[in-house]
Design an enzyme around this catalytic site. Structure first.
Site, PDB file in Angstrom:
ATOM      1  CD  GLU A 231      63.207 -16.818   4.268  1.00 22.06           C
ATOM      2  OE1 GLU A 231      63.330 -15.951   3.383  1.00 22.06           O
ATOM      3  OE2 GLU A 231      63.001 -18.017   4.025  1.00 22.06           O
TER       4      GLU A 231
ATOM      5  CE  LYS B 294      59.788 -16.586   3.050  1.00 26.83           C
ATOM      6  NZ  LYS B 294      59.596 -16.297   1.639  1.00 26.83           N
TER       7      LYS B 294
ATOM      8  N   GLY C 102      59.511 -26.821   2.386  1.00 23.80           N
ATOM      9  CA  GLY C 102      59.551 -28.227   1.992  1.00 23.80           C
ATOM     10  C   GLY C 102      58.394 -29.048   2.543  1.00 23.80           C
TER      11      GLY C 102
END
Ligand code: 13P
Length: 342
Positions: free
Chosen positions: A177, A219, A263
């Site tokens: 990630e 990711k 977010g």
């Protein structure tokens, strides 16, 4: 561990119509989430919250795996079943966050390096015994006119690859990630340019360190205009820039790209995923590994109240269902209004 087992696990995590729930909030992060609903971050509340999510009837229709935090993989559900066993019994693969967080990178103002490599081989063995079959390691990068530096990009790529190699040795599928934070006023072109550099370094290191990318998942963040940019790119543009970057830099042998939400609003996260899949087929599965974008409505509906567990589960199920539809380009914003039902 035969290599094909890693391939099978990686492919199962991106099975048709399914994606991953990231429920691996560290103590600091879960406290921030609980602060928004005014409940205290004590072990019992954390356990009750994760219990609410994981026991959602039917979640396994859309959720292939759940990323757990160290505390959670050792906890039991309210009925006494260890959480990893509970997930397995629903056909959901337990995963574990193994990085120990992003810390300031020495001699690099404003940049971070992710820690957690020391002792990782032993921790992976223990997590495997506890039931984990995949893991996650998150590196973070900020965008400014000058950042991220090559130094930050390459040191984090090196650490991600060291983690990935150790995971594969332990029979655990590594999710790599590299999260490029989208705070700031940058354009989508700048976001694209940085994502290309980060992925170029990541795959160079993964190959150099002998990682079998067919037994990994990526990711990443989506390629977006900065959150404070004027004239932010729309859904279609986001899909195009993001795909353009991955077509150049992610090997076709990688079974899946599982996005973080980072977010974005719940609706944007789903709409962007949908737009990318609507442009398919692609060499890799394009799926989700959302934290906030799967959990926020559930957290709010639950609000820490035992008599609102079902409302929380309905909200979680609904969000998972919409993201599942976005896995095949079948999501439409009107579906947001469907009554959430379990
Ligand atoms: P968000 O989807 O909330 O960004 O969380 C995903 C995650 O696992 C971040 O590391």
């Amino acid at each position: 561990m035969a290599q094909n087992d890693l391939h099978d696990i990686a492919r199962a995590l991106v099975a048709d119509g399914k994606g991953i729930l990231a429920a691996d909030e560290s103590d600091g992060t879960i406290k921030k989430r609980f602060d928004t609903i005014g409940i205290e971050s004590i072990e019992d509340n954390r356990r009750a919250y994760r219990d609410m999510l994981f026991t959602t009837p039917g979640a396994e229709e859309y959720i292939s795996g759940v990323i757990l935090f160290d505390e959670t993989i050792r906890q039991s559900a309210l009925d006494g079943t260890p959480f990893p066993k509970l997930l397995e019994s629903k056909g959901i693969i337990p995963g574990i966050k193994v990085d120990q967080g992003a810390r300031p990178l020495a001699l690099a103002d404003g940049e971070t390096i992710t820690e957690g490599l020391d002792g990782l081989r032993g921790r992976l063995e223990e997590y495997y015994a506890l039931g984990a079959r995949f893991a996650k390691w998150r590196a973070t990068y900020s965008i400014t006119d000058e950042l991220p530096s090559q130094y930050c990009i390459w040191t984090n790529a090196h650490a991600l690859a060291r983690y990935a190699a150790l995971c594969q040795e332990a029979g655990i599928v590594p999710i790599v990630e590299p999260e490029i934070l989208q705070d700031g006023t940058h354009t989508i072109e700048r976001s694209y340019h940085v994502a290309c550099k980060v992925l170029e370094a990541l795959y160079t290191e993964l190959f150099d360190q002998r990682v079998d990318v067919e037994g990994t998942l990526l990711k990443p963040n989506m390629v977006l205009s900065g959150y404070d940019a004027s004239n932010r790119a729309g859904v279609d543009e986001v899909a195009e820039w993001t795909l353009k970057c991955f077509y150049k830099h992610v090997p076709a042998a990688v079974p899946g790209i599982v996005f973080l939400s980072g977010g974005q609003s719940d609706e944007d996260s789903t709409a962007h995923l949908n737009a990318m899949n609507a442009k398919g087929p692609h060499p890799w599965e394009i799926s989700f590994s959302y934290g906030r974008a799967l959990q926020t409505p559930a957290l709010n509906a639950w609000a820490g109240k035992p008599d609102q567990v079902e409302a929380g589960q309905r909200a979680f199920y609904h969000r998972a269902k919409l993201n599942s539809a976005a896995r095949s380009g079948l999501y439409a914003p009107e579906m947001e209004r469907e009554t959430a039902s379990v």
